[in-house]
Design an enzyme around this catalytic site. Structure first.
Site, PDB file in Angstrom:
ATOM      1  N   ASP A   1      -9.364  33.166 -38.893  1.00 22.77           N
ATOM      2  CA  ASP A   1      -8.219  32.740 -38.097  1.00 22.77           C
ATOM      3  C   ASP A   1      -8.360  31.312 -37.572  1.00 22.77           C
ATOM      4  O   ASP A   1      -7.397  30.725 -37.081  1.00 22.77           O
ATOM      5  CB  ASP A   1      -8.014  33.678 -36.907  1.00 22.77           C
TER       6      ASP A   1
ATOM      7  N   VAL B   1       0.838  -1.199   0.000  1.00 21.04           N
ATOM      8  CA  VAL B   1       0.000   0.000   0.000  1.00 21.04           C
ATOM      9  C   VAL B   1       0.872   1.247   0.000  1.00 21.04           C
ATOM     10  O   VAL B   1       0.612   2.226  -0.701  1.00 21.04           O
ATOM     11  CB  VAL B   1      -0.926  -0.006   1.234  1.00 21.04           C
ATOM     12  N   ALA B   2       1.917   1.200   0.800  1.00 18.06           N
ATOM     13  CA  ALA B   2       2.775   2.378   0.919  1.00 18.06           C
ATOM     14  C   ALA B   2       3.565   2.618  -0.364  1.00 18.06           C
ATOM     15  O   ALA B   2       3.777   3.755  -0.764  1.00 18.06           O
ATOM     16  CB  ALA B   2       3.733   2.193   2.089  1.00 18.06           C
TER      17      ALA B   2
ATOM     18  N   GLU C   1      -0.781   5.136  -5.614  1.00 15.93           N
ATOM     19  CA  GLU C   1      -2.117   5.118  -6.207  1.00 15.93           C
ATOM     20  C   GLU C   1      -2.712   6.525  -6.299  1.00 15.93           C
ATOM     21  O   GLU C   1      -3.618   6.781  -7.069  1.00 15.93           O
ATOM     22  CB  GLU C   1      -3.041   4.173  -5.434  1.00 15.93           C
TER      23      GLU C   1
ATOM     24  N   ASP D   1      -1.561  38.900 -32.294  1.00 17.87           N
ATOM     25  CA  ASP D   1      -2.159  40.062 -32.964  1.00 17.87           C
ATOM     26  C   ASP D   1      -1.540  41.326 -32.417  1.00 17.87           C
ATOM     27  O   ASP D   1      -1.039  41.330 -31.307  1.00 17.87           O
ATOM     28  CB  ASP D   1      -3.641  40.144 -32.602  1.00 17.87           C
TER      29      ASP D   1
ATOM     30  N   ASP E   1      -8.759  36.394 -33.850  1.00 14.42           N
ATOM     31  CA  ASP E   1     -10.101  36.812 -33.456  1.00 14.42           C
ATOM     32  C   ASP E   1     -11.155  36.553 -34.530  1.00 14.42           C
ATOM     33  O   ASP E   1     -12.265  36.212 -34.230  1.00 14.42           O
ATOM     34  CB  ASP E   1     -10.120  38.279 -33.010  1.00 14.42           C
TER      35      ASP E   1
ATOM     36  N   THR F   1       1.768  11.646   6.714  1.00 13.48           N
ATOM     37  CA  THR F   1       3.051  12.335   6.569  1.00 13.48           C
ATOM     38  C   THR F   1       3.442  12.582   5.129  1.00 13.48           C
ATOM     39  O   THR F   1       4.109  13.553   4.835  1.00 13.48           O
ATOM     40  CB  THR F   1       4.185  11.514   7.202  1.00 13.48           C
TER      41      THR F   1
ATOM     42  N   ASN G   1       8.001   6.879  -0.848  1.00 11.07           N
ATOM     43  CA  ASN G   1       7.754   5.446  -1.011  1.00 11.07           C
ATOM     44  C   ASN G   1       9.062   4.669  -1.099  1.00 11.07           C
ATOM     45  O   ASN G   1       9.225   3.601  -0.521  1.00 11.07           O
ATOM     46  CB  ASN G   1       6.955   5.186  -2.284  1.00 11.07           C
TER      47      ASN G   1
HETATM   48 MG    MG Z   1      -8.473  44.035 -36.376  1.00 11.94          MG
END
Ligand code: MG
Ligand code: ADP
Length: 915
Positions: A661, A301-302, A306, A348, A657, A754, A723
């Site tokens: 584009d 587990v340690a 996971e 731009d 924009d 810890t 670990n």
């Molecule tokens: Mg413009």
């Protein structure tokens, strides 16, 4: 239809009575449709809309099911490790070890609760972000145009649409000008189709031919129009196509998450292998079976990380929230990682690097240059020539130019709390204000020459036209646009003496004026006119209107660079990121602004779109790294620039924009859409939206991206090194043939408290001030590179070493229980202390701001107190299976446990000295 036929079953079940069954809307006149849906040409009132929203539900397609909180909780029990633990708990219960059983099961539950809480809040914050980036639509409510979330649209709403908008519902066109839609999502046809506000007479026409209808999920490619919503949500055509919906909610894991998942899988099997080996070894040594089994389980587990994917999710989710506070909305999670390795930002100019607030400074008509005074968009200011007011003859010419500035314009000025503001394009706002100063008003123009037609601005043509009716019944086109391009379509010129043919000398003179103004960092517009007949053709095409023009004049406006952009560019340079300016503006304007911002040095020039066209792809690949400014480009050029940079191995971010584009944005590693000026189509194509259009926000996002990556790396390092230490300690003990230095419970405790809690705090560490002083990491860099693994083993050796040392010493002099207590305390102390150093791989401990991560301080203090307390309080000692010991002994252990931290700091120091 024969009367014997049963009444047609509706195609889909209507969820509420007020929703009409599918109808042939396209065969009805606009009046009929308006009447049937009880709406008007200026839309619904907001109360009516709210009511309809309530009864018909939101305009949303049903997505795949969202993961419920309950599912997230159950998900916590999916891992093998948890089940091993549960089995271990049950076995120890059966064998009568009740304390162990309860403690283990408590830890399982606690683990699930913490995991659930983390994942749930990460999920929630991502959902909140999605909402922020949801598409908007312009609708008429209470007689005015309003931007509302697309989900709030109801039948009867009137949509106002222009190029770049997404069509948010199925609707019948009421009016349309040069209107085109891309309907590929629905019909598969990728070419834009022309739409008109006509009434069709056939009911049975395929979707693609219903040219007076527009459909949800498509987008407007060109022109402008108004349309009445006839169906929303699942009643729309796209709502009927069930298959398409599965595509929504394609939330994949990021590349890093994927890599870590597979890395984690390797670690699981590796550590399980080691644990199994130790188990066998212990059995051979004749260790008691139960104790050995419990320890092996706890060690597994340690050792198994996971929590790894969860930590990454949390670091990403929190980072994304932090970015949104810095005005960068991340639409696709993998973008966060890519941002961190971005080394070219193509941006731009107007509004992003500049403030986007324009003031006209210069007008040029009939060979004469005029200065305009006054700041901002207000009407205060005057037109002067050589320090004097214009005379009557000059004023007349100026008014002719002003007709263009105001007559070919879609913006409005409004006084808001004492300040003049622009509604619409700032360029056009500045033109209005200049027109006022030259003595013309909108009312005047609208009264004398009402508007008849418009060919909207697009950034590829770089001009727009408005056609107005003159008092004598004929028409006149007013055209404004980029002067160099406009001039190519002019044949005549307006002079003080009237209109005459344009000579080569005139052209040269105008071009000179244009460059001179541009070199002063002014954005320059040209104006021209053309007289048309009394009868206008049915279809007005740009090519037919914008030719044989009469040149009228030039307008030069100033848009100051953003001060924060200058700092952000300097930051990019120290961070090893190239900034490339890409603009539709004149090369001289672009170069002048680029110099002011520090993008280029004094004598660098801009590469123009025309020059770009002369380069082959190979030539461009060779030159691309040397060019910092591109001017007079079209959207297609942007895509070429992105490709060339990518071919050079760069990780490219590209802003945009307009509708055009979208391909460049899709093609870039990071596509960035502008939140304010950006169209919905661009936003949907992007990975990230900058809500204030500001270059500095893009840089902030890159900074956050780097910070998030660093946080993930250090969290990983902290967890794995921890670990590694535990595994080494236990392995050493079994190999030497000592009794277990740590009990099962101790291992579980370290794993959860810890190590687990400080790791979380590391995952959310504030960004180091130095992240933008280092070069970008390479795209192919592995997060677990050699340096990473080296540090991990070294750390593991050190912590295991310290703990083993005190264990061995205590074994000689004291009881086994006391020796275990010492080993446990030493390991816990070493882990807690190490957390502070783990905050940075380069920065020394004494140059960190320890108050900037209060959570870490708090978590460490609490863990520390619990540990010390457990050596004083019999109850806690009973639970943690420790012995009581005096405080002075704790201090002794603490002073030994500081060794790993100090050694690791020493290694940092060495690395800094020899890079
Ligand atoms: Mg413009
Ligand atoms: P950018 O956004 O990079 O500044 P644009 O594509 O907006 O570039 O503008 C390119 C050129 O088109 C400008 O230099 C200007 O001459 C012209 N232009 C820009 N906006 C307008 C407008 N609203 N009407 C007419 N011309 C315009």
């Amino acid at each position: 239809m024969k009367s014997s036929e049963p009444s047609p079953t509706p195609r889909r079940a209507a969820p509420s009575v007020s929703t009409a069954p599918p109808q042939a809307w396209h065969t009805k006149t606009s009046e009929q449709v308006l009447q049937q849906l009880q709406s008007s040409i200026t839309g619904l009132s907001s109360t009516e809309a709210a009511q309809r929203l309530l009864s018909n539900g939101p305009n949303e397609l049903k997505e795949g099911k969202r993961i419920s909180a309950w599912q997230i909780f159950l998900g916590q029990f999916k891992s093998l490790i948890v089940w091993i633990l549960i089995v271990a708990g049950i076995i120890s219960g059966v064998l009568g070890e009740m304390v162990d059983a309860i403690a283990i099961l408590a830890i399982v539950v606690l683990n699930a609760v913490i995991g659930f809480y983390q994942e749930h809040s990460a999920e929630k914050s991502i959902a909140a972000l999605k909402k922020m980036a949801a598409p908007q639509a312009k609708v008429w409510r209470d007689g005015a145009i309003k931007a509302v979330p697309a989900a709030e649209i109801v039948t009867g709403d009137v949509l106002e649409l222009e190029a770049g908008d997404l069509v948010a519902a199925d609707a019948r066109l009421l009016s349309a000008a040069s209107f085109k839609c891309v309907e590929s999502a629905l019909t598969g046809e990728s070419e834009a189709v022309e739409k008109q506000a006509v009434t069709l007479d056939q009911a049975e026409v395929p979707l693609g031919d219903r040219k007076n209808m527009i459909f949800m999920g498509t987008s407007v490619a060109a022109g402008s129009g108004r349309a009445l919503v006839v169906a929303t949500a699942m009643q729309t055509e796209i709502g009927g196509i069930a298959g398409l919906l599965a595509e929504a909610g394609a939330d994949e894991d990021t590349p890093l998450q994927q890599k870590l998942t597979s890395f984690g899988r390797i670690l699981v099997w590796a550590s399980l292998g080691i644990v199994a080996l130790l188990f066998v070894l212990g059995l051979l040594r004749g260790m008691p079976f139960l104790e050995l089994f419990m320890t092996a389980v706890s060690l597994a587990v340690a050792a198994v990380p996971e929590g790894l994917p969860t930590v990454v999710t949390i670091a990403l989710a929190l980072g994304v929230m932090r970015m949104s506070r810095r005005r960068a909305l991340v639409r696709k999670l993998p973008a966060v990682e890519t941002l961190g390795s971005t080394n070219v930002i193509c941006t731009d100019k107007t509004g992003t690097l500049t403030v986007g607030e324009m003031t006209v400074r210069v007008l040029y008509v009939a060979g004469q240059t005029f200065e305009i005074t006054g700041e901002g968009y207000g009407p205060d200011g005057e037109v002067r020539v050589a320090g004097k007011a214009a005379d009557e003859r000059q004023a007349k010419l100026l008014r002719e130019l002003a007709n263009n500035l105001i007559g070919c314009n879609n913006a409005h000025l409004a006084l808001e709390s004492g300040q003049w503001k622009v509604l619409g394009d700032p360029t056009e706002g500045a033109m209005l204000s200049a027109g006022h100063k030259a003595g013309i008003t909108e009312e005047q123009i609208e009264h004398e020459m009402p508007k008849r037609h418009e060919i909207p601005f697009d950034s590829d043509r770089k001009r727009q036209s408005v056609i107005r009716r003159l008092p004598d019944g004929r028409h006149r086109a007013f055209i404004n646009g980029a002067p160099d391009l406009l001039l190519q379509h002019c044949t005549h010129i307006l002079t003080a003496e009237g209109i005459r043919p344009l000579t080569d000398a005139d052209r040269a003179e105008i071009a000179d004026q244009n460059t001179a103004l541009a070199a002063q960092a002014l954005r320059v517009l040209g104006s021209a006119q053309r007289d048309l007949d009394a009868v206008l053709p049915e279809q007005l095409k740009a090519e037919e209107v914008e030719r044989d023009l009469v040149f009228v004049g030039l307008t030069g406006m100033y848009d100051p660079p953003r001060t924060e952009a200058k700092e952000a560019i300097a930051k990019c340079h120290s961070a090893g990121i190239r900034v490339v300016m890409i603009t539709g503006d004149h090369p001289h304007t672009a170069a002048a602004i680029a110099r002011e911002l520090g993008i280029t040095t004094a004598d660098a020039v801009a590469l123009s779109g025309a020059e770009l066209d002369q380069l082959s792809d190979d030539e461009l690949h060779q030159r691309v790294t040397q060019v910092a400014v591109y001017a007079r480009v079209t959207a297609a050029h942007k895509l070429r620039i992105v490709r060339a940079w990518k071919a050079s191995g760069a990780v490219v971010a590209m802003t945009g924009d307009g509708v055009n584009d979208a391909p460049a944005i899709k093609g870039a590693d990071i596509g960035i859409a502008m939140g304010r000026s950006g169209t919905e189509v661009t936003k949907q194509a992007s990975d990230m939206i900058v809500t204030d259009d500001n270059f500095a926000s893009i840089v902030a996002a890159v900074e956050e991206g780097r910070g998030i990556y660093d946080n993930i790396r250090k969290t990983l390092q902290y967890l794995l090194a921890g670990n590694c230490g535990e595994l080494l300690l236990m392995t050493a003990a079994i190999v030497i043939g000592l009794p277990m230095p740590l009990l099962a419970l101790h291992l579980l405790w370290i794993n959860l408290v810890t190590d687990g809690l400080p790791a979380l705090c590391l995952a959310t560490d504030p960004i180091d001030a130095d992240v933008m002083k280092q070069p970008p990491r390479s795209r192919n860099e592995r997060i677990t590179d050699g340096g990473f693994l080296g540090t991990m083993f070294l750390t593991g050796l050190l912590t295991a070493g310290v703990s083993l040392a005190v264990y061995l010493y205590a074994l000689k002099h004291e009881s086994l229980e006391m020796a275990r207590t010492h080993a446990f305390a030493a390991l816990v102390f070493a882990e807690l202390l190490r957390a502070f150093g783990a905050r940075s791989e380069t920065r020394p401990l004494w140059r960190m701001n320890h108050l900037s991560n209060l959570n870490l301080l708090l978590v460490v203090s609490i863990s520390f107190s619990i540990q010390v307390w457990s050596h004083h309080n019999a109850l806690l000692a009973g639970f943690l299976k420790t012995s009581l010991m005096p405080f002075s002994e704790c201090l002794m252990l603490l002073s030994i446990s500081v060794i790993p931290l100090l050694v690791l700091e020493g290694v940092k120091w060495l690395r800094r000295r020899s890079p």
